[in-house]
Design an enzyme around this catalytic site. Structure first.
Site, PDB file in Angstrom:
ATOM      1  N   PHE A 299       0.830  -1.183   0.000  1.00  0.00           N
ATOM      2  CA  PHE A 299       0.000   0.000   0.000  1.00  0.00           C
ATOM      3  C   PHE A 299       0.872   1.242   0.000  1.00  0.00           C
ATOM      4  O   PHE A 299       1.991   1.238   0.467  1.00  0.00           O
ATOM      5  CB  PHE A 299      -0.892   0.002   1.234  1.00  0.00           C
ATOM      6  CG  PHE A 299      -1.843  -1.155   1.291  1.00  0.00           C
ATOM      7  CD1 PHE A 299      -2.319  -1.595   2.508  1.00  0.00           C
ATOM      8  CD2 PHE A 299      -2.261  -1.802   0.138  1.00  0.00           C
ATOM      9  CE1 PHE A 299      -3.201  -2.653   2.579  1.00  0.00           C
ATOM     10  CE2 PHE A 299      -3.136  -2.857   0.199  1.00  0.00           C
ATOM     11  CZ  PHE A 299      -3.609  -3.290   1.425  1.00  0.00           C
TER      12      PHE A 299
ATOM     13  N   HIS B 230      -5.801   5.044  -3.770  1.00  0.00           N
ATOM     14  CA  HIS B 230      -5.451   4.426  -2.494  1.00  0.00           C
ATOM     15  C   HIS B 230      -4.270   5.166  -1.871  1.00  0.00           C
ATOM     16  O   HIS B 230      -3.206   5.217  -2.467  1.00  0.00           O
ATOM     17  CB  HIS B 230      -5.070   2.956  -2.732  1.00  0.00           C
ATOM     18  CG  HIS B 230      -4.996   2.144  -1.489  1.00  0.00           C
ATOM     19  ND1 HIS B 230      -6.121   1.617  -0.892  1.00  0.00           N
ATOM     20  CD2 HIS B 230      -3.958   1.766  -0.717  1.00  0.00           C
ATOM     21  CE1 HIS B 230      -5.764   0.952   0.181  1.00  0.00           C
ATOM     22  NE2 HIS B 230      -4.444   1.029   0.312  1.00  0.00           N
TER      23      HIS B 230
ATOM     24  N   SER C 173      -5.387   3.576   8.217  1.00  0.00           N
ATOM     25  CA  SER C 173      -5.325   3.710   6.759  1.00  0.00           C
ATOM     26  C   SER C 173      -4.906   2.385   6.138  1.00  0.00           C
ATOM     27  O   SER C 173      -3.962   1.744   6.603  1.00  0.00           O
ATOM     28  CB  SER C 173      -4.303   4.787   6.366  1.00  0.00           C
ATOM     29  OG  SER C 173      -4.623   6.039   6.926  1.00  0.00           O
ATOM     30  N   SER C 174      -5.616   1.965   5.074  1.00  0.00           N
ATOM     31  CA  SER C 174      -5.256   0.793   4.296  1.00  0.00           C
ATOM     32  C   SER C 174      -5.251  -0.461   5.175  1.00  0.00           C
ATOM     33  O   SER C 174      -6.291  -0.835   5.710  1.00  0.00           O
ATOM     34  CB  SER C 174      -3.921   1.040   3.594  1.00  0.00           C
ATOM     35  OG  SER C 174      -3.672   0.086   2.612  1.00  0.00           O
ATOM     36  N   SER C 175      -4.114  -1.116   5.361  1.00  0.00           N
ATOM     37  CA  SER C 175      -4.074  -2.266   6.263  1.00  0.00           C
ATOM     38  C   SER C 175      -4.520  -1.869   7.667  1.00  0.00           C
ATOM     39  O   SER C 175      -5.179  -2.646   8.366  1.00  0.00           O
ATOM     40  CB  SER C 175      -2.662  -2.853   6.301  1.00  0.00           C
ATOM     41  OG  SER C 175      -2.604  -4.004   7.106  1.00  0.00           O
TER      42      SER C 175
END
Length: 303
Positions: A18, A287, A146-148
């Site tokens: 990411f 992303h 955020s993300s993971s």
């Protein structure tokens, strides 16, 4: 068992990373500290904490969870929460992934189970230690990522709902979507990432609720951000995450209370299902969706 609730989930080794968050962060007056003795830490998650100089009495807590390739100190540097803590007087906990790729375990049975001995268990113990150590207000604990870290935010809200009052999710997936039927720790799930795990609000709710069997107390209100051109965690994951929490809260996913264009900014659309759930879809954004710190403060009740 949790596994009986899940659909066609495939796992592979992590093949993509990411992108880190880019953010303008003002200078802080406090300093980041590493804590190593916060209690049981079954998976070796690192704990970093920021205590502002302007610490409130009975302060709130924000748990801020980093993206893949990230660390707790990195998220401290590249997110606005420490700066905001100086304004509002809350403590920030920055967990740090123990894995080489910097992602979180949101795939194993252990992490997807209350007190199961996974990453989620370690992070929960950071919260209880901080409440005890600093006399923090247990009713003002919030989680974001955020993300993971957004994936883990959903997992924390499902596995430890009693700990959190609210969560914000920046470009994640539903709790349980990355589940590994081979019990892989820190596994990548391409089927979920590509938006191919699609089911009903009721089914998603049952997946979340199975992470803490028998729990009947309050659950954190959730605010879900996602970008329309996300090619790491496809946009369908936004809809599935909103379905999950709509199901948990008993909202009719197909009939939200309102939809507001250009909110909180141009090309963002906010959908409100009720007091406990908002979805924010960012047209033209990839992303990940940038952190909206001021809006987080409003959602958490600090502002």
């Amino acid at each position: 068992m949790l596994s009986t609730h899940l659909l066609f989930l495939a796992t592979t080794l992590l093949t993509s990373l990411f992108h880190p968050i880019a953010a303008h962060v003002a200078k802080r007056s406090g300093s980041l500290q590493q804590i190593t003795d916060f209690g049981d830490n079954p998976t070796g998650v690192g704990m970093y904490i920021y205590v502002p100089n302007n610490l409130a009495s009975n302060p709130g807590i924000v748990v801020a969870i980093h993206y893949c390739t990230g660390t707790g100190p990195g998220y401290y540097s590249n997110s606005p929460y420490a700066t905001l803590s100086e304004q509002y007087g809350f403590i920030v906990i920055y967990p740090s992934s123990p894995y080489s790729g910097g992602c979180w375990d949101v795939s194993s049975q252990a992490t997807l189970t209350h007190n199961g001995g996974g990453n989620s268990n370690s992070i929960a113990n950071m919260v209880t230690w901080t409440i005890s150590e600093y006399g923090a207000d247990s009713k003002k604990v919030y989680v974001t990522g955020s993300s993971s870290g957004a994936m883990m935010t959903n997992v924390m809200a499902a596995t430890y709902p009693e700990l959190f009052a609210a969560g914000t999710v920046y470009s994640g997936v539903s709790a349980g979507c990355f589940y590994s039927d081979t019990n892989q720790v820190d596994g990548w799930n391409s089927t979920c990432a590509q938006g191919d795990v699609i089911t009903t609000p009721e089914h998603w709710a049952s997946i979340a609720e199975a992470m803490y069997p028998g729990y009947s107390g309050s659950r954190p209100k959730m605010q879900i951000y996602h970008g329309s051109v996300d090619t790491t965690l496809y946009p369908q994951n936004y809809y599935e995450t909103c379905k999950q929490w709509a199901g948990v809260f008993g909202y009719d996913y197909s009939a939200p209370e309102s939809t507001e264009a250009n909110t909180p900014q141009t090309n963002y659309e906010t959908t409100i299902w009720g007091d406990n759930l908002q979805g924010i879809f960012a047209t033209g954004v990839g992303h990940t969706v940038p952190i909206h710190g001021d809006k987080d403060m409003e959602w958490f009740g600090f502002a």
